[in-house]
Design an enzyme around this catalytic site. Structure first.
Site: not given
Length: 293
Positions: A17, A83, A238, A260, A262
């Site tokens: 996203l 993601s 995360d 998230h 990283d």
């Protein structure tokens, strides 16, 4: 020349996203494409809608896959999605398995994102706050696409948000269940319909007091704030995705000390790295190569 990560099929890095390929000197997959290429991999970063539902993004990804296959002469590709990019990759593999050799989910909300759930609850459907928030985030997504030269891509932030909630992903999983674990926290099938499935992710570890100079990293702080709203995986997330929610196929590891962002190498420069994300991607490419992928 190092060819240790020279996979049989090209690798496509699929952004999540509000993702992008490159904006000036900034890359979504920071340094990852270069690290893979230096180890012999053929790597592409397809540009798809920064904000839209999984199916729309998935159809766009399929167009890129066909283009890469034509360009390289390869019959299939390896997809690594970060993601929402993991859900996008899963759609492509489920609907066109003859074009996809493997799917790797990196911090993917494969069972939904509690952060998305909280944001969805904050904006009641049909109300003015939801309309304003939707318009602003869609405009931001359009801006991202425009400055990367892809203004033609459709953007719809609220559809993206709905697609990332637990409810939205549950509906998605009923249609595209490949690689999902049968029990929460378990592993799914590694090989389904001639496609290999893998996943890895991280969690935020330690207290804020243990963060040292990383407290100056606004991205990490944002992940900590989002993670504080989790009600199910309160201790193991995360910032955007819970540990067990990320599981798909063969789970390589789901508790790396990484938030998230990283996992796409967006680390504060002063932070002491205990795990190098670049190494994780290169090592995974080597695994794919050893599988004949």
């Amino acid at each position: 020349m190092d060819d240790s990560a020279n996979t049989h099929y090209p690798i496509l890095l699929v952004h999540g996203l509000f993702g992008f390929g490159r904006i000036g000197p900034f890359n979504y997959f920071k340094g990852i494409k270069d690290a893979l290429a230096e180890s012999g991999a053929r790597v592409f970063v397809p540009i798809i809608s920064a904000a839209n539902n999984n199916e729309t993004r998935g159809e766009q990804l399929l167009e890129h896959i066909r283009r890469v296959c034509t360009q390289t002469g390869a019959q299939r590709v390896n997809l690594i999605g970060h993601s929402q990019g993991a859900l996008t990759a899963r759609y492509a593999a489920a609907t066109a398995p003859h074009l996809v050799a493997s799917v790797t989910s990196v911090s993917g909300p494969n069972h939904g994102s509690e952060a998305a759930d909280r944001m969805r609850q904050a904006f009641v459907p049909g109300t003015l706050p939801e309309t304003i928030a939707g318009a602003l985030t869609t405009a931001f997504s359009t801006f991202l696409s425009a400055i990367t030269g892809h203004s033609q891509l459709p953007q719809h932030a609220l559809e993206a948000l709905n697609a990332l909630t637990t409810e939205g992903v549950t509906a998605f999983n009923l249609k595209y269940p490949q690689g999902l674990p049968e029990t929460r926290g378990g592993m799914g099938a590694e090989y389904v319909n001639d496609v290999f499935y893998y996943s890895w992710s991280g969690i935020i570890k330690g207290s804020r007091l243990s963060e040292s100079l990383n407290l100056l990293d606004p991205l990490h702080n944002a992940c900590r704030v989002f993670g504080s709203f989790f009600t199910r995986e309160t201790k193991e997330n995360d910032g955007m995705v819970g540990r067990f929610s990320s599981h798909l196929g063969h789970v390589i590891r789901s508790d790396y000390p990484l938030d998230h962002l990283d996992t796409i190498n967006h680390l504060a420069p002063m932070r002491k790295k205990t795990v190098n994300p670049l190494t994780l991607y290169v090592e995974h490419a080597k695994l794919l190569k050893n599988k004949g992928l």
